[in-house]
Design a protein around this motif. Structure first.
Motif, PDB file in Angstrom:
ATOM      1  N   PRO A   1      31.955 -14.027  51.894  1.00 18.80           N
ATOM      2  CA  PRO A   1      31.327 -13.649  50.434  1.00 18.80           C
ATOM      3  C   PRO A   1      31.165 -12.364  50.199  1.00 18.80           C
TER       4      PRO A   1
ATOM      5  N   SER B   1      34.460 -15.601  45.028  1.00 18.92           N
ATOM      6  CA  SER B   1      33.108 -16.536  45.737  1.00 18.92           C
ATOM      7  C   SER B   1      32.313 -16.658  44.661  1.00 18.92           C
TER       8      SER B   1
ATOM      9  N   TRP C   1      28.556 -20.498  52.734  1.00 21.56           N
ATOM     10  CA  TRP C   1      28.504 -19.115  53.188  1.00 21.56           C
ATOM     11  C   TRP C   1      29.166 -18.928  54.373  1.00 21.56           C
TER      12      TRP C   1
ATOM     13  N   LYS D   1      21.162 -16.541  49.161  1.00 19.37           N
ATOM     14  CA  LYS D   1      22.130 -15.141  48.864  1.00 19.37           C
ATOM     15  C   LYS D   1      21.258 -13.996  49.383  1.00 19.37           C
TER      16      LYS D   1
ATOM     17  N   THR E   1      28.864 -12.814  45.859  1.00 19.92           N
ATOM     18  CA  THR E   1      29.183 -14.208  45.501  1.00 19.92           C
ATOM     19  C   THR E   1      28.366 -14.281  44.135  1.00 19.92           C
TER      20      THR E   1
ATOM     21  N   SER F   1      35.305 -20.795  47.120  1.00 16.86           N
ATOM     22  CA  SER F   1      35.391 -19.795  47.974  1.00 16.86           C
ATOM     23  C   SER F   1      36.817 -19.390  48.469  1.00 16.86           C
TER      24      SER F   1
END
Length: 175
Positions: free
Chosen positions: A79, A95, A74, A112, A127, A8
């Motif tokens: 992201p 990410s 997250w 996600k 991501t 990240s």
């Protein structure tokens, strides 16, 4: 114990946050997802290897679940920016969730999708969710970096605010 791997942005930030979570142990900074074997920090920073800076950690799923780790992941970075976190720019700062098994893959994809569907961010989540690759542990100078170098300018201005946010948002998950 189970294992998780996340990228990240700068691994100094990511390591500092996940180290503070109850049920998480053995957090290691490293590199994953690139083409060069036994890569180094200098090579990865060039942006030419394809590796992402990541952390790999062990966690006790009876204390903290993979879903909870995903939530922290997250909510503690952006992201939606491709190959960038703040002033850190390049594919090494992307990410990414590297999943260790099909359950982790399913949970990451579901999380996600839920976040994208909720329109929390103006832009879609970029991501990457990828299968586990070879983990190359970072050089010793990068281990426990924030805790050892909190007065260094990057740590004071970039890492510290992320740690403070973690402490505020996830106070119930801290060790």
């Amino acid at each position: 114990m189970e294992r998780a791997t996340f990228g990240s942005g700068c691994f100094w930030c990511t390591e500092a946050m996940f180290q503070r979570l109850r049920g998480v142990s053995n957090v290691k900074s490293g590199y994953m997802g690139g083409a060069i074997k036994n890569t180094s920090y200098q090579e990865v920073c060039s942006g030419q290897t394809g590796h992402a800076e990541v952390i790999q950690l062990d966690f006790d799923p009876d204390t903290i679940t993979y879903d909870e780790l995903l939530e922290v992941f997250w909510k503690t970075h952006d992201p939606t920016t491709l190959n960038r976190q703040g002033n850190d720019v390049g594919s090494q700062y992307r990410s990414v969730v590297f999943y260790h098994n099909e359950n982790q893959k399913t949970l990451a994809e579901s999380y996600k999708k839920t976040l994208n569907d909720s329109n929390i961010w103006d832009d879609p989540i970029v991501t990457e969710i990828s299968p586990l690759d070879v983990f190359y542990e970072a050089e010793a100078a990068h281990h426990d970096y924030y805790n050892q170098n909190s007065n260094q300018p990057y740590c004071a201005f970039v890492v510290a605010p992320k740690v403070k946010k973690l402490e505020k948002v996830f106070a119930d998950k801290l060790s």
